[in-house]
Design a protein around this motif. Sequence first.
Motif, mmCIF file in Angstrom:
data_model
loop_
_atom_site.group_PDB
_atom_site.id
_atom_site.type_symbol
_atom_site.label_atom_id
_atom_site.label_comp_id
_atom_site.label_asym_id
_atom_site.label_seq_id
_atom_site.Cartn_x
_atom_site.Cartn_y
_atom_site.Cartn_z
ATOM 1 N N ASN A 27 28.125 32.595 48.864
ATOM 2 C CA ASN A 27 28.667 34.068 48.916
ATOM 3 C C ASN A 27 28.329 34.945 47.479
ATOM 4 O O ASN A 27 29.145 34.830 46.695
ATOM 5 N N THR B 184 27.518 37.437 46.168
ATOM 6 C CA THR B 184 28.180 38.742 45.426
ATOM 7 C C THR B 184 29.583 38.786 45.538
ATOM 8 O O THR B 184 30.117 39.651 44.943
ATOM 9 N N GLN B 185 30.329 37.793 46.255
ATOM 10 C CA GLN B 185 31.631 37.756 46.322
ATOM 11 C C GLN B 185 32.141 37.350 44.975
ATOM 12 O O GLN B 185 31.989 36.637 44.252
ATOM 13 N N LEU B 186 33.395 37.976 44.650
ATOM 14 C CA LEU B 186 34.043 37.801 43.537
ATOM 15 C C LEU B 186 35.279 36.860 44.122
ATOM 16 O O LEU B 186 36.064 37.236 44.960
ATOM 17 N N TYR B 187 35.364 35.886 43.437
ATOM 18 C CA TYR B 187 36.692 35.005 43.441
ATOM 19 C C TYR B 187 37.496 34.763 42.542
ATOM 20 O O TYR B 187 37.293 34.821 41.371
ATOM 21 N N SER C 240 41.495 31.231 44.724
ATOM 22 C CA SER C 240 40.624 31.092 46.056
ATOM 23 C C SER C 240 39.333 30.392 45.804
ATOM 24 O O SER C 240 38.848 29.849 46.833
ATOM 25 N N THR D 277 38.785 27.297 48.315
ATOM 26 C CA THR D 277 37.505 27.241 49.067
ATOM 27 C C THR D 277 36.676 25.950 49.079
ATOM 28 O O THR D 277 35.893 25.380 49.622
ATOM 29 N N LYS E 10 31.868 35.335 39.773
ATOM 30 C CA LYS E 10 30.873 35.201 40.842
ATOM 31 C C LYS E 10 29.664 34.582 40.243
ATOM 32 O O LYS E 10 29.554 34.120 39.189
#
Length: 94
Positions: A30, A32-35, A39, A43, A76
Motif C-alpha cells: 500500500n 500511499t497508505q500512511l502507517y 500499525s 501489519t 509511507k
Amino acid sequence: MPKKNNLKINPLGGLVEPNVLAIFSTLCKNPTQLYHLNSLAQTAKVPVSTTSRIIVRLVQENFAEEVIVGKITLYKLAQNKKVELLKELYANNK
C-alpha cells in the motif's frame, strides 16, 4: 516421477534481514497508505522496537518518508527511482 518442490526462494535472503524485508514489503503493498509505527509493526509482524530501528534507517536512506501530523509521526513508502527499481526487483522474484 519426482515431485517438484514448490518452495519460494527469496533472492534477497542473504542480503536483507527478514524484518527489513517484511517492513519494506508491507509499505510496498500500500504505497500511499500512511502507517503509524504500531500499525506498521503489527501489519509486518515485526516487534515495535525493531520496526522503530528499521524505519529510521529506511527514512535516512530515502526508502520511506516521514509525515508529521500534529504530534503524530506517520510513515509511507517514498516515491523515487531507487524505490521503484527495488519494488520491480522484489516483485519479479517473489
